[in-house]
Scaffold this motif. Structure first.
Motif, PDB file in Angstrom:
ATOM      1  N   PHE A   1       3.981  -0.628   8.293  1.00 19.31           N
ATOM      2  CA  PHE A   1       4.599   0.652   7.735  1.00 19.31           C
ATOM      3  C   PHE A   1       6.052   0.486   7.831  1.00 19.31           C
ATOM      4  N   GLY A   2       6.772   1.150   6.475  1.00 15.55           N
ATOM      5  CA  GLY A   2       7.970   1.378   6.319  1.00 15.55           C
ATOM      6  C   GLY A   2       8.169   2.763   7.006  1.00 15.55           C
ATOM      7  N   PRO A   3       9.581   3.381   6.937  1.00 14.03           N
ATOM      8  CA  PRO A   3       9.856   4.705   7.894  1.00 14.03           C
ATOM      9  C   PRO A   3       9.367   5.734   6.838  1.00 14.03           C
TER      10      PRO A   3
ATOM     11  N   TYR B   1       0.767   5.273   0.723  1.00 13.65           N
ATOM     12  CA  TYR B   1      -0.063   6.500   1.652  1.00 13.65           C
ATOM     13  C   TYR B   1       0.900   7.769   1.193  1.00 13.65           C
TER      14      TYR B   1
ATOM     15  N   PHE C   1      -4.785   7.446   1.618  1.00  7.33           N
ATOM     16  CA  PHE C   1      -4.303   6.019   1.007  1.00  7.33           C
ATOM     17  C   PHE C   1      -4.318   6.463  -0.643  1.00  7.33           C
TER      18      PHE C   1
ATOM     19  N   TYR D   1       0.823  -1.328  -0.136  1.00  3.37           N
ATOM     20  CA  TYR D   1      -0.011   0.043   0.064  1.00  3.37           C
ATOM     21  C   TYR D   1       0.772   1.364   0.060  1.00  3.37           C
TER      22      TYR D   1
ATOM     23  N   ASP E   1      -0.412  18.584   8.164  1.00  2.00           N
ATOM     24  CA  ASP E   1      -1.609  18.823   8.548  1.00  2.00           C
ATOM     25  C   ASP E   1      -2.980  17.637   8.192  1.00  2.00           C
ATOM     26  N   GLN E   2      -2.427  16.865   7.353  1.00  2.00           N
ATOM     27  CA  GLN E   2      -3.222  15.904   6.859  1.00  2.00           C
ATOM     28  C   GLN E   2      -2.872  14.454   7.494  1.00  2.00           C
ATOM     29  N   GLY E   3      -3.863  13.539   7.517  1.00  2.03           N
ATOM     30  CA  GLY E   3      -3.624  12.346   7.887  1.00  2.03           C
ATOM     31  C   GLY E   3      -3.152  11.340   6.770  1.00  2.03           C
ATOM     32  N   LEU E   4      -3.047  10.223   7.158  1.00  2.00           N
ATOM     33  CA  LEU E   4      -2.510   9.237   5.843  1.00  2.00           C
ATOM     34  C   LEU E   4      -3.534   9.072   4.923  1.00  2.00           C
TER      35      LEU E   4
ATOM     36  N   LEU F   1       5.284  13.352   3.249  1.00  2.00           N
ATOM     37  CA  LEU F   1       6.033  12.047   3.552  1.00  2.00           C
ATOM     38  C   LEU F   1       5.128  10.810   2.879  1.00  2.00           C
TER      39      LEU F   1
ATOM     40  N   GLN G   1       1.481  11.610   3.403  1.00  2.00           N
ATOM     41  CA  GLN G   1       1.224  12.286   4.600  1.00  2.00           C
ATOM     42  C   GLN G   1       1.653  13.899   4.311  1.00  2.00           C
TER      43      GLN G   1
ATOM     44  N   GLY H   1      -7.665   9.067  10.328  1.00  2.00           N
ATOM     45  CA  GLY H   1      -7.963  10.467  10.794  1.00  2.00           C
ATOM     46  C   GLY H   1      -6.511  10.973  10.776  1.00  2.00           C
ATOM     47  N   LYS H   2      -6.447  12.472  10.808  1.00  2.00           N
ATOM     48  CA  LYS H   2      -5.323  13.303  10.957  1.00  2.00           C
ATOM     49  C   LYS H   2      -4.308  12.992  12.078  1.00  2.00           C
TER      50      LYS H   2
ATOM     51  N   GLY I   1       7.640   5.017  10.620  1.00  2.00           N
ATOM     52  CA  GLY I   1       6.287   4.818  10.148  1.00  2.00           C
ATOM     53  C   GLY I   1       5.277   4.308  11.350  1.00  2.00           C
TER      54      GLY I   1
ATOM     55  N   GLN J   1      -1.487  -3.798   8.872  1.00  2.27           N
ATOM     56  CA  GLN J   1      -0.585  -3.524   7.967  1.00  2.27           C
ATOM     57  C   GLN J   1       0.740  -2.967   8.476  1.00  2.27           C
TER      58      GLN J   1
ATOM     59  N   PHE K   1       4.419   6.821   2.519  1.00  2.00           N
ATOM     60  CA  PHE K   1       4.777   5.554   3.421  1.00  2.00           C
ATOM     61  C   PHE K   1       4.299   4.354   2.574  1.00  2.00           C
TER      62      PHE K   1
END
Lengths: 114, 111
Positions: A105-107, A35, A45, A33, A40-43, A88, A37, B102-103, B43, A103, A90
């Motif tokens: 996640f990588g760094p 993503y 997809f 997957y 001020d935003q979430g992840l 960012l 970021q 969410g954020k 991450g 899931q 991910f």
């Protein structure tokens, strides 16, 4: 260490350019997957691949594309870069196809577009 | 249209006290909820989850509560420790869909 690797860690480039981000999933994971970021935003997809095939698509711009190779690593290609693409990115992987699988996640890769 | 909302960008708590992180959602079809924790330069990592058929799930110091009628879930950390300082993301999914995040809420636990 999640077992997911991403390269490069940082990338600085100029508007209009094209970059490729690379992800190697955990051993045995078939799903990858991507993503984004932003500040001020979430992840958000972007896209999912399972065993080489596109499985799900999210808020991915037409300027962006991805693929998963036979060895299961994946690349996210970002072209005609704009300042707003700075974020960012991910990569995550999971065993199966379902988006609900845990899931890992990588760094992340931090992309800066100047 | 944000389907998963974390309205508090940050939260400060003293060590030993309870931390409560909140998450609201709008999609009544969501049937599985997760919390992820993220340290700087790393991450997100999976923390705890809850199915919509339950209203509570515990794992050590972490408990997630789900109130389906209010479309609200919360993560309780008791007692809070400085090492819990991180960004916490709430996520949800419907059926076999991908996750909607969410954020995030930045938690700071001070000694």
């Amino acid at each position: 260490d999640s077992g997911v690797t991403q390269t490069p860690k940082h990338l600085i480039t100029a508007t209009g350019q094209r970059v490729t981000l690379r992800c190697s999933p955990r051993s045995g994971d078939l799903s990858v997957y991507w993503y984004q970021q932003s500040l001020d935003q979430g992840l958000q997809f972007l896209i999912q691949y399972y065993n080489g095939e596109e499985r799900a698509k999210g808020n991915i711009l037409e300027r962006f594309s991805a693929q998963q190779f036979p060895d299961l690593h994946s690349e996210l290609n970002l072209s005609s870069l704009e300042l707003g693409d700075s974020a960012l990115y991910f990569c995550a992987s999971s065993v199966a196809t379902s988006g609900s699988d845990e899931q890992f996640f990588g760094p992340g890769t931090r992309l800066t577009v100047l | 249209d944000q389907q998963v909302k974390q309205n508090s960008p940050s939260l400060s708590v003293q060590e030993g006290r309870i931390s409560i992180l909140n998450c609201d959602y709008t999609n009544s079809m969501f049937d599985y909820f997760l919390w992820y924790k993220k340290y700087p330069a790393e991450g997100p990592t999976f923390l705890i989850s809850i199915s919509s058929i339950k209203d509570k799930n515990e794992d050590g110091r972490f408990t997630v509560f789900l109130n389906k009628s209010a479309k609200h879930l919360s993560l309780h950390i008791v007692p809070s420790q400085p090492g819990d300082s991180a960004v916490y993301f709430c996520a949800a999914r419907t059926g076999y869909s991908t996750l909607t995040f969410g954020k995030g809420t930045m938690l700071l636990v001070s000694p």
